[in-house]
Design a protein around this motif. Structure first.
Motif, mmCIF file in Angstrom:
data_model
loop_
_atom_site.group_PDB
_atom_site.id
_atom_site.type_symbol
_atom_site.label_atom_id
_atom_site.label_comp_id
_atom_site.label_asym_id
_atom_site.label_seq_id
_atom_site.Cartn_x
_atom_site.Cartn_y
_atom_site.Cartn_z
ATOM 1 N N ALA A 1 1.050 -1.132 -0.038
ATOM 2 C CA ALA A 1 0.104 -0.058 -0.027
ATOM 3 C C ALA A 1 0.996 1.313 -0.050
ATOM 4 O O ALA A 1 0.620 2.240 -0.869
ATOM 5 N N ARG A 2 1.871 1.312 0.860
ATOM 6 C CA ARG A 2 2.873 2.571 0.846
ATOM 7 C C ARG A 2 3.543 2.542 -0.397
ATOM 8 O O ARG A 2 3.755 3.633 -1.137
ATOM 9 N N LEU A 3 3.949 1.438 -1.116
ATOM 10 C CA LEU A 3 4.685 1.548 -2.351
ATOM 11 C C LEU A 3 3.732 2.207 -3.496
ATOM 12 O O LEU A 3 4.016 3.098 -4.119
ATOM 13 N N ALA A 4 2.533 1.668 -3.228
ATOM 14 C CA ALA A 4 1.263 2.311 -4.309
ATOM 15 C C ALA A 4 1.247 3.688 -3.798
ATOM 16 O O ALA A 4 1.046 4.552 -5.053
ATOM 17 N N ALA A 5 1.397 4.591 -2.964
ATOM 18 C CA ALA A 5 1.093 5.602 -2.403
ATOM 19 C C ALA A 5 2.231 6.357 -3.143
ATOM 20 O O ALA A 5 2.259 7.472 -3.757
ATOM 21 N N ILE A 6 3.474 5.872 -3.091
ATOM 22 C CA ILE A 6 4.670 6.516 -3.576
ATOM 23 C C ILE A 6 4.501 6.585 -5.083
ATOM 24 O O ILE A 6 4.822 7.635 -5.726
#
Ligand SMILES: Nc1ncnc2c1ncn2[C@@H]1O[C@H](COP(=O)(O)OP(=O)(O)OP(=O)(O)O)[C@@H](O)[C@H]1O
Ligand SMILES: [Mg+2]
Length: 685
Positions: free
Chosen positions: A627-632
């Motif tokens: 999820a954090r990767l997607a946000a980045i």
């Protein structure tokens, strides 16, 4: 004479200014005297129980006659007496004080003039009324005290029942034994319903040796409660007849108390007591029985709630376990399935069959984990506004392939059907499972109906069924006229791994999957089954009230492996086996692929290169999860689509079992075709 009567009598005699005496004929004594009488006769009357011989100079026999006469008639008797000490002659009027009491006193009015006193009559009548009133009060007090005794007994029983441990198998027997002891009865018997049949729940005392625990009666619960509602006496008679039958004729209903025991407002059984007349004043009262039966009903309700809780905890544990295993297992299956697929393309000859077998086994394994996840309500669902009739028509060929030729399948589509809200592919699975069960229940062939209808589940229905919210639902019913289920099987049918089928023929996960899926969809499942007649399984899905347009039926996924693809894809996956398989598959399809095992590596690559799709695992090691990767990614390349993959998803992107809006997700394990079509669709969009 009770204390109260004496006190009130002296009070009245004090108030009168007539000379009045109250005589007790058997003892020939004066029991009360008015002040005027004491004045007339002298201080001799101040003593207690003064013998009449100290007051009157008459002949004893003559005086007795007078008293007897006074007691035998209602009107006053007039006579004359000689007063001591001066033998003065005065007129005396005698009148009995009560009409029925054989020890009744005689009231004497002494007068110097021989004239019937009006006041005398009034006074004596008032005393009579007083006596009746006091009698009534004494009776009421007696009743009250016996009620208090009963209340104490009932309270004792309640206290003892409340401390019973309901987690044991013997809790009912314990309760009934306590009731019999505390209510001072000769015995108690609890008849209970389970799965529609009445049986001996517990028996003690007089019933103990005659009826065996769990012994079933030849009276159905439905017949009993229906009769009870109409005519409780007849219901009791029916019950006695079947009890007598069960006991071999050794029971006597005389003097027993039978009180219905209700659980959550519905009659579940009957408590029967044989009052022990010597020990209990008045025996066990109806009120006492009612209280105890209510407490017993509460006890049963508590035991059932506790059992349900334990069951729910067990299922939750299964869910947690499943979730944990499914994640790793699905990664393994993804590798097996993917590599089998590649082998199938690359080899020829007799080895091909081996690769096919590997693929089949992997698919069976995937089905198993997905059913377990569905049961645990942990399948990532994508609920959509759905025209259920259209969807059923769409899968109709698939259903027909599932059944045999000797089964007649009919689709009955309800008119004006509301749109439902559900995950289409899981719905397909659910219907397929039900159809397969119906097929297996009709080995000789039969009729299978899939029917839809709009249904409103009201508050009453919701109250009687767990986890049901009242409201509007779209119902899908799958019915067969096959073998049906006995109540014991129907009750267990949704338990994971429960099956009546031979080893290898059923895993016992079909209905578990359907149940979990329906519940996760905030719907409701109900099974109706009659042995020998058939089964109907009804699924209720919430009506979709979003007002969204109902999407047109899907186009079937094309096998898209053939046309070579263009595009650059970044793959992030910590399982090296899966990563290698995905990389190989995508490369084979024609894509340019960068494959990394951590979120940090992926983030670095995104900063340098442009990608058409980010394909990432949800769970990644370290601080950088999917999820954090997607946000980045959104910050670096806002238009780049992100496709998540996971074997188990009760985490960052799945909330309460449904995917966050706009999230693209593919469940592991997936075939190359499935992956190909998802990636192609994302690049196209
Ligand atoms: N339509 C039906 N008629 C009669 N019995 C049924 C029906 N549906 C289910 N059952 C009973 O419930 C049991 C459990 O059903 P379930 O679908 O969960 O497992 P299964 O069919 O035995 O195995 P699986 O579905 O995993 O292949 C069955 O074994 C059968 O005894
Ligand atoms: Mg089944």
């Amino acid at each position: 004479m009770p204390e109260t009567v004496s006190a009130m009598l002296s009070a009245i005699l004090d108030l009168t200014d007539d000379a009045i005496l109250v005589i007790d004929p058997p003892t020939r004594t004066v029991r009360f005297s008015s002040p005027r009488a004491i004045e007339l006769i002298g201080p001799v009357l101040l003593g207690d129980s003064v013998p009449v011989s100290q007051v009157f100079a008459n002949d004893e026999a003559q005086f007795d006659d007078f008293l007897r006469l006074a007691r035998s008639v209602t009107d006053p008797i007039i006579s004359q007496v000689l007063l001591l000490p001066g033998r003065e002659v005065v007129t005396v009027k005698g009148r009995r004080m009560t009409a029925s009491d054989d020890t009744s006193r005689v009231l004497l009015l002494l007068e110097r003039e021989a004239e019937l006193s009006h006041r005398f009559r009034l006074i004596s009548e008032r005393i009579l009324a007083l006596r009746t009133e006091v009698g009534r009060r004494v009776l009421a007090e007696k009743r009250l005290s016996s009620n208090i005794h009963a209340l104490r007994r009932a309270l004792g029983a309640i206290r003892n029942i409340a401390s019973i441990d309901v987690s044991t198998d013997t809790y009912l027997q314990e309760a009934v034994t306590l009731i019999a002891r505390d209510l001072e009865t000769h015995g108690a018997l609890l008849v209970l319903d389970e799965l529609g049949r009445l049986h001996v729940g517990a028996a003690t005392g007089r019933f103990g040796g005659i009826l065996a625990p769990k012994q079933t009666l030849n009276l159905s619960h439905a017949d009993f409660t229906r009769t009870w509602a109409r005519d409780p006496k007849l219901a009791r008679d029916l019950l006695w007849t079947s009890l007598t039958h069960a006991s071999g004729g050794a029971l006597d209903p005389a003097g027993t108390l039978a009180i219905p025991v209700s659980v959550s407002g519905a009659i579940r059984g009957v408590l029967i007591c044989v009052p022990n007349a010597e020990a209990a004043p008045g025996g066990v009262t109806q009120a006492e029985g009612d209280i105890v039966a209510e407490v017993l009903g509460n006890l049963i309700a508590r035991a059932e709630t506790e059992a349900r809780l334990i069951h729910a905890q067990k299922l939750q544990a299964v869910g947690q376990l499943t979730g944990g295993i499914a994640h790793d297992f699905n990664n393994i299956l993804a590798v097996v399935l993917g590599n089998a697929e590649i082998l199938l393309e690359e080899i020829t000859g007799p080895r091909l069959e081996l690769a096919e077998e590997i693929q089949d086994a992997a698919i069976r394994g995937a089905t198993l984990t997905s059913r377990l996840l569905a049961f645990a309500r942990k399948q990532p669902l994508k609920p959509e506004t759905t025209d259920i009739n259209a969807l059923l028509r769409e899968i109709d060929p698939l259903l027909r392939r599932t059944i045999r030729e000797d089964i007649d399948l009919e689709l009955v589509s309800g008119g004006g059907l509301w749109p439902g809200r559900l995950d289409k592919s899981q719905f397909e699975n659910a219907v397929l499972n039900l159809v397969a069960n119906a097929r297996d229940a009709m080995p000789e062939g039969g009729k299978l109906t899939v029917e839809t209808a709009n249904v409103r589940l009201d508050a009453d229905y919701a109250a009687q069924h767990e986890e049901v919210r009242p409201g509007q639902y779209v119902m899908v019913a799958v019915s067969d006229n096959g073998t049906g289920m006995v109540p014991e099987v129907a009750q267990e049918a949704c338990t994971p791994f429960f099956t009546t089928k031979a080893v290898g023929e059923g895993s016992g996960l079909g209905l578990s999957m359907v149940f979990g899926f329906v519940k996760q969809s905030e719907g409701h499942l109900k099974i109706y089954s009659e042995p020998g007649l058939g089964t109907t399984v009804k699924m209720y899905f919430p009506r979709d009230l979003s007002g969204n347009p109902v999407p047109a039926p899907r186009r079937p996924d094309r096998a898209e492996s053939d046309t070579p693809r263009k595009g650059r894809i970044l793959v992030t996956e910590d399982d090296p086996g899966v990563l290698k398989y995905v990389e190989r598959s995508l490369t084979k399809l024609g894509y340019l692929v960068d494959a990394v095992t951590t979120g940090d590596d992926a983030a670095r690559l995104m900063a340098r290169n442009t990608y058409d799709v980010l394909l990432t695992d949800v769970v990644l090691p370290g601080t950088m999860n999917g999820a954090r990767l997607a946000a980045i990614a959104k910050g670096i390349a806002p238009r780049m689509p992100v496709l998540f993959m996971s074997g188990y998803s009760e985490n960052v992107i799945v909330h309460h079992g449904s995917l966050d809006q706009g999230v693209e997700f593919i469940s592991k394990p997936f075939t190359r075709d499935q992956l190909a079509s998802r990636i192609a669709a994302l690049i196209r969009a």
